[in-house]
Design a protein around this motif. Structure first.
Motif, mmCIF file in Angstrom:
data_model
loop_
_atom_site.group_PDB
_atom_site.id
_atom_site.type_symbol
_atom_site.label_atom_id
_atom_site.label_comp_id
_atom_site.label_asym_id
_atom_site.label_seq_id
_atom_site.Cartn_x
_atom_site.Cartn_y
_atom_site.Cartn_z
ATOM 1 N N CYS A 61 3.192 2.307 -2.488
ATOM 2 C CA CYS A 61 4.499 1.710 -2.770
ATOM 3 C C CYS A 61 5.571 2.708 -3.162
ATOM 4 O O CYS A 61 6.758 2.377 -3.160
ATOM 5 C CB CYS A 61 4.360 0.667 -3.872
ATOM 6 S SG CYS A 61 3.836 1.347 -5.477
ATOM 7 N N VAL A 79 0.499 -0.599 -4.999
ATOM 8 C CA VAL A 79 -0.458 0.456 -5.332
ATOM 9 C C VAL A 79 0.079 1.813 -4.904
ATOM 10 O O VAL A 79 0.623 1.958 -3.798
ATOM 11 C CB VAL A 79 -1.810 0.211 -4.625
ATOM 12 C CG1 VAL A 79 -2.857 1.212 -5.100
ATOM 13 C CG2 VAL A 79 -2.283 -1.218 -4.826
ATOM 14 N N ASP A 80 -0.107 2.825 -5.765
ATOM 15 C CA ASP A 80 0.212 4.200 -5.394
ATOM 16 C C ASP A 80 -0.630 5.142 -6.246
ATOM 17 O O ASP A 80 -1.020 4.800 -7.370
ATOM 18 C CB ASP A 80 1.701 4.497 -5.599
ATOM 19 C CG ASP A 80 2.183 5.658 -4.736
ATOM 20 O OD1 ASP A 80 2.801 5.401 -3.685
ATOM 21 O OD2 ASP A 80 1.920 6.826 -5.089
ATOM 22 N N CYS A 127 2.207 4.854 4.455
ATOM 23 C CA CYS A 127 0.889 5.218 3.924
ATOM 24 C C CYS A 127 -0.076 5.599 5.053
ATOM 25 O O CYS A 127 -0.690 6.665 5.019
ATOM 26 C CB CYS A 127 0.331 4.068 3.098
ATOM 27 S SG CYS A 127 -1.254 4.428 2.312
ATOM 28 N N TYR A 174 -9.189 1.727 6.183
ATOM 29 C CA TYR A 174 -7.939 0.966 6.244
ATOM 30 C C TYR A 174 -8.159 -0.386 6.923
ATOM 31 O O TYR A 174 -7.728 -1.432 6.419
ATOM 32 C CB TYR A 174 -6.907 1.795 6.997
ATOM 33 C CG TYR A 174 -5.479 1.321 6.878
ATOM 34 C CD1 TYR A 174 -4.634 1.838 5.899
ATOM 35 C CD2 TYR A 174 -4.945 0.393 7.770
ATOM 36 C CE1 TYR A 174 -3.313 1.426 5.805
ATOM 37 C CE2 TYR A 174 -3.635 -0.020 7.671
ATOM 38 C CZ TYR A 174 -2.817 0.502 6.693
ATOM 39 O OH TYR A 174 -1.510 0.098 6.603
ATOM 40 N N ASP A 176 2.899 -1.842 4.354
ATOM 41 C CA ASP A 176 2.672 -0.399 4.263
ATOM 42 C C ASP A 176 3.865 0.316 4.882
ATOM 43 O O ASP A 176 4.098 0.223 6.080
ATOM 44 C CB ASP A 176 1.386 -0.034 5.003
ATOM 45 C CG ASP A 176 1.204 1.471 5.210
ATOM 46 O OD1 ASP A 176 2.059 2.262 4.786
ATOM 47 O OD2 ASP A 176 0.188 1.843 5.835
ATOM 48 N N LEU A 228 0.846 -1.190 0.000
ATOM 49 C CA LEU A 228 0.000 0.000 0.000
ATOM 50 C C LEU A 228 0.885 1.245 0.000
ATOM 51 O O LEU A 228 1.722 1.417 0.882
ATOM 52 C CB LEU A 228 -0.896 0.010 1.239
ATOM 53 C CG LEU A 228 -1.727 -1.249 1.479
ATOM 54 C CD1 LEU A 228 -2.470 -1.147 2.809
ATOM 55 C CD2 LEU A 228 -2.706 -1.492 0.337
ATOM 56 N N ASP A 284 -6.027 4.778 -5.982
ATOM 57 C CA ASP A 284 -6.248 4.967 -4.554
ATOM 58 C C ASP A 284 -6.306 3.576 -3.917
ATOM 59 O O ASP A 284 -6.925 2.661 -4.462
ATOM 60 C CB ASP A 284 -7.583 5.698 -4.378
ATOM 61 C CG ASP A 284 -7.902 6.037 -2.937
ATOM 62 O OD1 ASP A 284 -7.834 5.136 -2.069
ATOM 63 O OD2 ASP A 284 -8.244 7.199 -2.670
ATOM 64 N N ILE A 285 -5.685 3.410 -2.757
ATOM 65 C CA ILE A 285 -5.673 2.083 -2.130
ATOM 66 C C ILE A 285 -7.076 1.605 -1.775
ATOM 67 O O ILE A 285 -7.306 0.398 -1.656
ATOM 68 C CB ILE A 285 -4.766 2.036 -0.881
ATOM 69 C CG1 ILE A 285 -5.293 2.963 0.219
ATOM 70 C CG2 ILE A 285 -3.329 2.347 -1.237
ATOM 71 C CD1 ILE A 285 -4.610 2.766 1.569
#
Length: 228
Positions: free
Chosen positions: A66, A85-86, A127, A139, A124, A64, A108-109
């Motif tokens: 990255c 993901v970024d 993040c 989250y 993570d 998450l 978006d995560i």
């Protein structure tokens, strides 16, 4: 339409707007020569240690936030099948150069379309501490949805109480909404992280180590949790 809130997600998006556009990540990553600590190619020292001591043993990994891909590359080298993901196009472009074997997702995560439902590791590094307090709800739901039983969750975030100006803010949640600012990121104590992730079993929670030859800053906490 002025009455925008008809669901929990509507409410969360309205609250997102109280903090403006957030950090300008794409502008940050576009300048690769900027002396930013996490621009180094080395992975987090804690992630490397967990891989070397056998606590993390491969499978599917989801990273998450990255950034430019230094941790995703380390995970791929360790044999993980990695999705990372970024939200920054510049970060994803850089990451794809560093780790061509990783699936990078520009998203978006909380809205990314992932190829797998469950992952053996969710990692993570930096993040969570840039999320507004209300997004902790999203989250935790993400972890519950995507972390496989027996899987691990690894985290690096700002540590409260260090006195370091780079360690984020310890301003209470309610004041952040009054200010309309996250003040560069939120610092957490170890006990706050234990309460936040109380559904998981703590494997390790400590300050990062310096002088390992890898990325590590003492104003950051590193935590590893397991879903039993």
């Amino acid at each position: 339409m002025n009455r925008e809130i008809r669901s929990v997600e509507d409410l969360l998006r309205v609250l997102d707007g109280l903090f403006g556009g957030g950090p300008a990540w794409d502008g940050l990553y576009a300048d690769r020569d900027r002396p930013v600590p996490f621009f180094v190619p080395q992975p987090d020292e804690n992630l490397d240690a967990w891989l070397r001591d056998g606590r993390l043993r491969g499978g599917r990994a989801l990273e998450l936030g990255c950034g430019p891909g230094r941790n995703a590359r380390r995970l791929a080298e360790a044999g993980y099948e990695v999705d990372a993901v970024d939200v920054s196009p510049a970060a994803i472009a850089w990451a794809r150069e560093r780790a061509p074997g990783v699936r990078f997702h520009l998203a978006d995560i909380f809205a990314v379309d992932l190829p797998h439902e469950r992952y053996d590791l969710i990692y993570d590094s930096g993040c969570l501490h840039h999320l507004a307090p209300h997004r902790r709800i999203s989250y935790l739901a993400l972890l519950d949805r995507h972390l496989a039983p027996g899987g691990h969750f690894g985290l690096v975030c700002f540590a409260a109480g260090t006195g370091d100006p780079d360690a984020g803010t310890e301003i209470p949640d309610a004041q952040l909404y009054r200010d309309g600012s996250l003040h560069g990121g939120l610092a957490y104590t170890a006990d706050e992280l234990r309460r936040l992730f109380a559904a998981y079993t703590e494997a390790e929670l400590r300050p990062m180590r310096e002088d390992t030859g890898l990325f590590g800053k003492p104003f950051l906490l590193a935590g590893l949790f397991r879903r039993d």
